[in-house]
Design an enzyme around this catalytic site. Structure first.
Site, PDB file in Angstrom:
ATOM      1  CE1 TYR A 237      35.839   5.533  22.829  1.00 28.62           C
ATOM      2  CE2 TYR A 237      34.327   4.686  21.196  1.00 28.62           C
ATOM      3  CZ  TYR A 237      35.353   4.482  22.078  1.00 28.62           C
ATOM      4  OH  TYR A 237      35.907   3.232  22.220  1.00 28.62           O
TER       5      TYR A 237
ATOM      6  CG  HIS B 265      35.251   2.347  28.100  1.00 32.56           C
ATOM      7  ND1 HIS B 265      34.862   3.545  27.549  1.00 32.56           N
ATOM      8  CD2 HIS B 265      36.257   1.895  27.314  1.00 32.56           C
ATOM      9  CE1 HIS B 265      35.605   3.803  26.478  1.00 32.56           C
ATOM     10  NE2 HIS B 265      36.463   2.815  26.327  1.00 32.56           N
TER      11      HIS B 265
ATOM     12  CB  SER C 226      43.460   0.218  18.334  1.00 37.67           C
ATOM     13  OG  SER C 226      42.974   1.450  18.785  1.00 37.67           O
ATOM     14  N   PRO C 227      42.536  -2.214  15.637  1.00 38.79           N
ATOM     15  CG  PRO C 227      41.059  -2.793  13.927  1.00 38.79           C
ATOM     16  CD  PRO C 227      41.145  -2.004  15.194  1.00 38.79           C
TER      17      PRO C 227
ATOM     18  N   GLY D  66      46.526  -0.549  15.001  1.00 37.57           N
ATOM     19  CA  GLY D  66      47.574   0.018  15.837  1.00 37.57           C
ATOM     20  C   GLY D  66      47.286   1.389  16.388  1.00 37.57           C
ATOM     21  N   GLY D  67      46.054   1.870  16.242  1.00 37.49           N
ATOM     22  CA  GLY D  67      45.698   3.175  16.795  1.00 37.49           C
ATOM     23  C   GLY D  67      45.553   4.246  15.729  1.00 37.49           C
TER      24      GLY D  67
ATOM     25  CB  ALA E  83      45.617   3.454  11.348  1.00 36.84           C
ATOM     26  N   GLY E  84      48.066   4.397   9.521  1.00 36.06           N
ATOM     27  CA  GLY E  84      48.597   4.548   8.173  1.00 36.06           C
ATOM     28  C   GLY E  84      49.963   3.936   7.975  1.00 36.06           C
TER      29      GLY E  84
END
Length: 286
Positions: free
Chosen positions: A53, A128, A208-209, A211-212, A216-217
């Site tokens: 990350y 990972h 990513s609950p 959708g990424g 997400a928005g």
């Protein structure tokens, strides 16, 4: 906050995913630290990160180091915070992702993560992603060796199918404590893995609950039932999404990413949202 179990530990039912604080378009460090502190204030005790990350090639482990600084600068008690990191996925710095699941790399990566996090043993260390160039048993065997050596307290895997979950648990002598897979209203193909984790008593950590990062928005507009239920409860569609996941099994611990204090504060409110059986059925069918 409600708690759920990872191995022998109780952690908050909602975790914090650190990835948005370190990739392209990341906020300044002050806002990122404020986001981590807001999560801690809300009772979050699971923070997810990875050595991959980061944005630029020369800053491997950016998110791990950021989290370590944020924890060190927090005014409250952080002794019960479980930092989960991962190894085996790499970013060369050109926006691409590569893999190295070799035992040699994983052990070197773990040592580097230990130094960045400033701990004697990593709370939860996860493979990972499977590396097709390396036998899966060898990659998981390296995680087992790190566990046996006391370099890590708990062992997990990520991006694994049911066969690999069973294989990893066997290689780890029944000590697999978590599986971190993509799962969201837009990505439902990890349902079998979730069900297997519930059967085995292994924590399932949806990444990513919403959708990424980029979508997400759009959760409420893409999935009307989530917005409809949110309007009925006067909460965000994101809260509904997390409450829906929590209702699926007591082993589910979503790890929504956040880069603003308001985002994680909204997410943690999902533990106080109770959905009816009719609402859950509606969301399952979305």
């Amino acid at each position: 906050m409600q708690t759920r179990r990872i191995g022998g530990l109780q952690v908050g039912a909602i975790g914090l995913g650190g990835m948005p604080m370190s990739l392209e378009g990341r906020p300044d460090e002050g806002r990122s630290v404020a986001t981590i502190h807001a999560a801690l204030d809300e009772g979050v005790t699971l923070i997810d990160t990875a050595d991959a990350y980061h944005w630029h090639a020369d800053e491997v482990g950016h998110n791990e180091a950021l989290i370590a600084r944020a924890l060190a600068g927090y005014g409250g008690d952080t002794s019960d915070v479980l930092v989960a990191t991962k190894g085996g996925h790499l970013r060369p710095g050109d926006g691409s992702w590569t893999l190295d699941g070799s035992p040699e790399h994983l052990k070197r990566a773990c040592e580097a993560s230990l130094k960045r996090l400033g701990v004697e043993a990593i709370g939860l260390y996860q493979l990972h992603r499977p590396d097709p160039k390396v036998p899966y048993a060898e990659s998981v065997g390296a995680i087992r060796d790190l566990l046996d050596a006391g370099k890590i307290r708990f062992a997990g895997i990520s991006n694994a199918d049911p066969e690999r979950i069973r294989q990893a648990n066997e290689i780890l002598d029944g000590r697999l404590v978590s599986v971190q897979n993509q799962f969201s209203p837009a990505f439902r193909s990890s349902e079998p893995e979730l069900e297997l984790c519930a059967e085995l008593g292994i924590a399932f950590l949806p990444w990513s609950p919403f959708g990424g990062i980029l979508r997400a928005g759009e959760l409420g507009s893409r999935f009307a039932p989530f917005q409809r239920v949110a309007a009925a409860h006067e909460v965000s569609a994101h809260q509904v999404c997390l409450a829906w996941m929590l209702a699926k099994a007591p082993v589910v611990i979503p790890i929504p990413g956040a880069s603003r204090p308001q985002s994680i504060t909204d997410s943690t409110a999902a533990v106080r949202l109770t959905l009816t059986a009719e609402e859950l059925a509606l969301l399952d069918a979305a």
